[in-house]
Motif scaffolding. Sequence first.
Motif, mmCIF file in Angstrom:
data_model
loop_
_atom_site.group_PDB
_atom_site.id
_atom_site.type_symbol
_atom_site.label_atom_id
_atom_site.label_comp_id
_atom_site.label_asym_id
_atom_site.label_seq_id
_atom_site.Cartn_x
_atom_site.Cartn_y
_atom_site.Cartn_z
ATOM 1 N N LEU A 1 -37.644 -10.188 -39.258
ATOM 2 C CA LEU A 1 -36.398 -9.599 -38.784
ATOM 3 C C LEU A 1 -35.389 -10.669 -38.394
ATOM 4 O O LEU A 1 -34.183 -10.542 -38.656
ATOM 5 N N ALA A 2 -35.862 -11.757 -37.778
ATOM 6 C CA ALA A 2 -34.968 -12.855 -37.419
ATOM 7 C C ALA A 2 -34.399 -13.534 -38.664
ATOM 8 O O ALA A 2 -33.225 -13.924 -38.696
ATOM 9 N N GLN A 3 -35.228 -13.657 -39.692
ATOM 10 C CA GLN A 3 -34.780 -14.334 -40.913
ATOM 11 C C GLN A 3 -33.754 -13.521 -41.676
ATOM 12 O O GLN A 3 -32.738 -14.051 -42.124
ATOM 13 N N ILE A 4 -33.994 -12.234 -41.840
ATOM 14 C CA ILE A 4 -33.105 -11.468 -42.704
ATOM 15 C C ILE A 4 -31.826 -11.035 -41.999
ATOM 16 O O ILE A 4 -30.819 -10.781 -42.665
ATOM 17 N N THR A 5 -31.838 -10.958 -40.653
ATOM 18 C CA THR A 5 -30.608 -10.607 -39.939
ATOM 19 C C THR A 5 -29.870 -11.825 -39.411
ATOM 20 O O THR A 5 -28.699 -11.727 -39.067
ATOM 21 N N ARG A 6 -30.592 -12.954 -39.313
ATOM 22 C CA ARG A 6 -30.034 -14.170 -38.714
ATOM 23 C C ARG A 6 -29.592 -13.917 -37.272
ATOM 24 O O ARG A 6 -28.590 -14.435 -36.796
ATOM 25 N N GLN A 7 -30.369 -13.098 -36.583
ATOM 26 C CA GLN A 7 -30.140 -12.795 -35.177
ATOM 27 C C GLN A 7 -31.434 -13.058 -34.405
ATOM 28 O O GLN A 7 -32.443 -13.475 -34.980
ATOM 29 N N VAL A 8 -31.422 -12.771 -33.112
ATOM 30 C CA VAL A 8 -32.630 -12.856 -32.298
ATOM 31 C C VAL A 8 -33.391 -11.540 -32.429
ATOM 32 O O VAL A 8 -32.836 -10.472 -32.156
ATOM 33 N N ALA A 9 -34.627 -11.616 -32.864
ATOM 34 C CA ALA A 9 -35.432 -10.413 -33.088
ATOM 35 C C ALA A 9 -36.339 -10.141 -31.892
ATOM 36 O O ALA A 9 -36.878 -11.070 -31.282
ATOM 37 N N ILE A 10 -36.493 -8.864 -31.562
ATOM 38 C CA ILE A 10 -37.347 -8.440 -30.456
ATOM 39 C C ILE A 10 -38.234 -7.300 -30.941
ATOM 40 O O ILE A 10 -37.737 -6.329 -31.517
ATOM 41 N N VAL A 11 -39.541 -7.421 -30.716
ATOM 42 C CA VAL A 11 -40.474 -6.362 -31.113
ATOM 43 C C VAL A 11 -41.379 -6.051 -29.928
ATOM 44 O O VAL A 11 -42.027 -6.941 -29.380
ATOM 45 N N GLN A 12 -41.413 -4.796 -29.539
ATOM 46 C CA GLN A 12 -42.306 -4.343 -28.477
ATOM 47 C C GLN A 12 -43.639 -3.942 -29.081
ATOM 48 O O GLN A 12 -43.692 -3.289 -30.127
ATOM 49 N N TYR A 13 -44.719 -4.354 -28.431
ATOM 50 C CA TYR A 13 -46.049 -3.912 -28.863
ATOM 51 C C TYR A 13 -46.209 -2.416 -28.564
ATOM 52 O O TYR A 13 -45.679 -1.923 -27.575
ATOM 53 N N PRO A 14 -46.946 -1.700 -29.417
ATOM 54 C CA PRO A 14 -47.207 -0.287 -29.120
ATOM 55 C C PRO A 14 -47.917 -0.138 -27.781
ATOM 56 O O PRO A 14 -48.797 -0.931 -27.441
ATOM 57 N N THR A 15 -47.513 0.859 -27.021
ATOM 58 C CA THR A 15 -48.140 1.092 -25.727
ATOM 59 C C THR A 15 -49.366 1.978 -25.899
ATOM 60 O O THR A 15 -49.428 2.825 -26.791
ATOM 61 N N LEU A 16 -50.339 1.780 -25.015
ATOM 62 C CA LEU A 16 -51.575 2.543 -25.106
ATOM 63 C C LEU A 16 -51.336 4.032 -24.923
ATOM 64 O O LEU A 16 -51.960 4.865 -25.578
ATOM 65 N N THR A 17 -50.415 4.397 -24.037
ATOM 66 C CA THR A 17 -50.226 5.802 -23.718
ATOM 67 C C THR A 17 -49.726 6.598 -24.913
ATOM 68 O O THR A 17 -49.882 7.819 -24.962
ATOM 69 N N ARG A 18 -49.096 5.932 -25.893
ATOM 70 C CA ARG A 18 -48.598 6.643 -27.064
ATOM 71 C C ARG A 18 -49.561 6.549 -28.248
ATOM 72 O O ARG A 18 -49.263 7.021 -29.334
#
Length: 339
Positions: free
Chosen positions: A113-130
Amino acid sequence: MLDERKLDVLRAIVEDYVATHEPVGSKTLVDRHNLGVSPATVRNDMAALEEEGYITQPHTSAGRIPTDAGYRLFVDKLSTVKTLSPAEKKAISSFLGGAVDLDDVVRRTVRLLAQITRQVAIVQYPTLTRSSVRHVEVVTMTPRRLLLVLITSTGRVEQRIVEAPDDVDEQLIADLRSRLNTALTGQRLSEAAGALAGLPDTFQPADRALVTAIVTTLLEAFTDEGEQRIAVGGAANLTRYGDDFERNVKPVLEALEEHVILLKLLGEATHPQTLTVRIGHENPYEELATTSVVATGYGSKSEALATLGIVGPTHMDYPSTMGAVRAVARYVSQILADS
């Protein structure tokens, strides 16, 4: 309400400013865009746009640049999300498809995501409750020590050690393993506790202490969320801000170090089918007033397991960035569904 011609002028200003990072003048608009009107008419339209707060003049005798309101109108009404080319889609699918586990999926997603948008990418890990239970494994390590492994629908693996009061009977462990998977497979973790109620009482009295210990440990794994995890990549892309480090880049870097801030930035993106775009001062933190956030959920079609997105300057290429964020989220959702 702006008429179509003024909207065309605003669209041209946004596109030119994003491409050049230079204030845009009326002559430039006439030369570069087929607006079908004279420079004088364009100047009048620009004056009207400025009066409405959609563009501003950063310096005397300079051209105009979009304001946060101008970008917002562009995103809401004037732009269309750019679709990725077949080659780009194939590259994304191939890169993400090579992941071996959840951690690898997240790492690859941030990098991509950082490479193709040339922005800062943020990814949240899936939460256990979901998540839901995919498999429970109970492995004998020593005569009185067991390894309990919980595998969720998102590929997350939780491991716990259970100390047995006496030497373990392998037949009992096999029976318990079978019953646990029958009761729990496919159950949401937030609801799985009910499926275990009374399970120890179905075993022989001599076995109940061990079964209770395993069930208790498993329940702890269901609810032990701990700190919500996120991954961040592409901070070097902030150099695209230019030379104004102290005013623009440094506050953003400091904000990116606070994971609570990042989780709140992504927090509005609660559905996999919807893109959330927050522009400039729409962000809740003054340090990020010069940035925009594009985010979405990933997971099933009906519910997000977690969120991902980018943070970048307000003068980003919104159609391409929105298209990339949406496409990557869909591929991650598919990979987790197939894993």
